[in-house]
Design an enzyme around this catalytic site. Structure first.
Site, PDB file in Angstrom:
ATOM      1  N   LYS A  48      -7.548  16.345  -6.458  1.00 37.14           N
ATOM      2  CA  LYS A  48      -7.364  15.481  -7.630  1.00 37.14           C
ATOM      3  C   LYS A  48      -7.195  14.008  -7.255  1.00 37.14           C
ATOM      4  O   LYS A  48      -6.993  13.650  -6.095  1.00 37.14           O
ATOM      5  CB  LYS A  48      -6.172  15.976  -8.456  1.00 37.14           C
ATOM      6  CG  LYS A  48      -6.503  17.240  -9.248  1.00 37.14           C
ATOM      7  CD  LYS A  48      -5.376  17.658 -10.170  1.00 37.14           C
ATOM      8  CE  LYS A  48      -5.793  18.865 -11.017  1.00 37.14           C
ATOM      9  NZ  LYS A  48      -4.704  19.355 -11.876  1.00 37.14           N
ATOM     10  N   ARG A 107      -3.379  26.523  -7.254  1.00 33.90           N
ATOM     11  CA  ARG A 107      -4.763  26.644  -7.717  1.00 33.90           C
ATOM     12  C   ARG A 107      -5.614  25.684  -6.887  1.00 33.90           C
ATOM     13  O   ARG A 107      -5.414  24.464  -6.954  1.00 33.90           O
ATOM     14  CB  ARG A 107      -4.823  26.309  -9.211  1.00 33.90           C
ATOM     15  CG  ARG A 107      -6.208  26.409  -9.840  1.00 33.90           C
ATOM     16  CD  ARG A 107      -6.133  26.068 -11.324  1.00 33.90           C
ATOM     17  NE  ARG A 107      -7.436  26.103 -11.972  1.00 33.90           N
ATOM     18  CZ  ARG A 107      -8.282  25.075 -12.009  1.00 33.90           C
ATOM     19  NH1 ARG A 107      -7.945  23.908 -11.442  1.00 33.90           N
ATOM     20  NH2 ARG A 107      -9.448  25.186 -12.622  1.00 33.90           N
TER      21      ARG A 107
END
Length: 271
Positions: free
Chosen positions: A214, A248
């Site tokens: 991210k 995740r």
């Protein structure tokens, strides 16, 4: 916690949720696995690497993404879910915030609904999850990164997600919470919530950390999406130390090894 007939010891282990984006435009791997053969081949690789749950996403949720219709999203995800359930003995999650998509995915065999809006976008989502007695992951999110007191407001938001779940009849042992790194937060807020994610433990539910590749990692290290694995693994190790039950990630094998090494050190040794 039981997900897809599998028992998850969320108090003592950190499990890997592998990302399978069947989209043409996801921020990290858009278009890479959006054909059936490529998607199943990647799922097979993740299973060999020790994935615990496969999370299927049919619509990109990256900043500036283009929303697609329920029908298009269903057409992308349901055939993949059906094949995954036939070929692999691994629970399957559907990454969606739309109740129609969630219901179609659950009918196709999905075991968990991963909702980036924590039941707040689609008012029917909670009842669909309850109807199928599915597990759910409720993520923190806001339209804008505007807070009076970030951590207090964050916790109030998460309590509201839990309230919506409980009101619909979702059982406590079906709920996972996600602090929502990269959603409705500034760069500094993302770092703070990673650092203080253990505050979620007071709500009494397993925590999922999703930081893989991210922007908070890219901005910190000044690296493109393709070079953020080391940064991701640092957050995975941090998550293990903070008691996260799930991470995740895109790269299953490397993060699994990082978890195993961290757990070995944390186990406590007397020589």
């Amino acid at each position: 916690m039981i997900i897809g007939g599998k028992n998850f010891d969320t108090a003592n282990h950190t499990y890997i949720i592998g990302i399978l984006n069947v989209t043409p435009d996801s921020f990290s791997d858009g278009g890479k696995f959006n054909g059936m053969d490529a998607a199943i081949a990647h799922a097979h690789q993740m299973v060999e690497e020790g994935v615990d749950i496969i999370d299927v996403g049919g619509e990109s949720t990256r900043p500036g993404h283009i929303q697609i219709t329920d029908e298009e999203e269903i057409a992308r995800v349901t055939p993949i879910i059906e094949v995954l359930k036939k070929e692999f003995d691994v629970p399957v999650s559907i990454d969606t915030y739309k109740s129609h998509v969630a219901e179609a995915a659950l009918q196709a065999g999905a075991d968990l609904v991963n909702d980036i809006w924590g039941l707040k976008y689609d008012k029917k989502m909670a009842s669909v999850i309850a109807k199928y007695q599915a597990a759910c992951c409720l993520m923190h999110n806001r339209e804008k990164a505007e807070y009076q007191d970030f951590l207090k407001d964050f916790m109030d938001d998460m309590k509201e997600c839990v309230r919506l779940a409980k009101a619909a009849g979702i059982e406590d042992d079906k709920i996972i919470l996600d602090p929502g790194v990269g959603f409705g937060k500034t760069y500094e807020m993302n770092l703070e919530i990673i650092d203080k994610m253990e505050i979620l433990n007071e709500l009494g539910y397993p925590v999922l950390l999703g930081t893989s590749r991210k922007s908070v990692i890219g901005l910190t290290l000044d690296l493109p999406v393709t070079q953020r694995e080391e940064g991701t693994m640092v957050t995975t190790v941090y998550g293990v130390q903070k008691g996260c039950a799930f991470v995740r990630v895109h790269d299953v094998e490397k993060n699994k090894r990082a978890i195993q090494m961290t757990k070995a050190i944390m186990r406590g040794h007397e020589v």
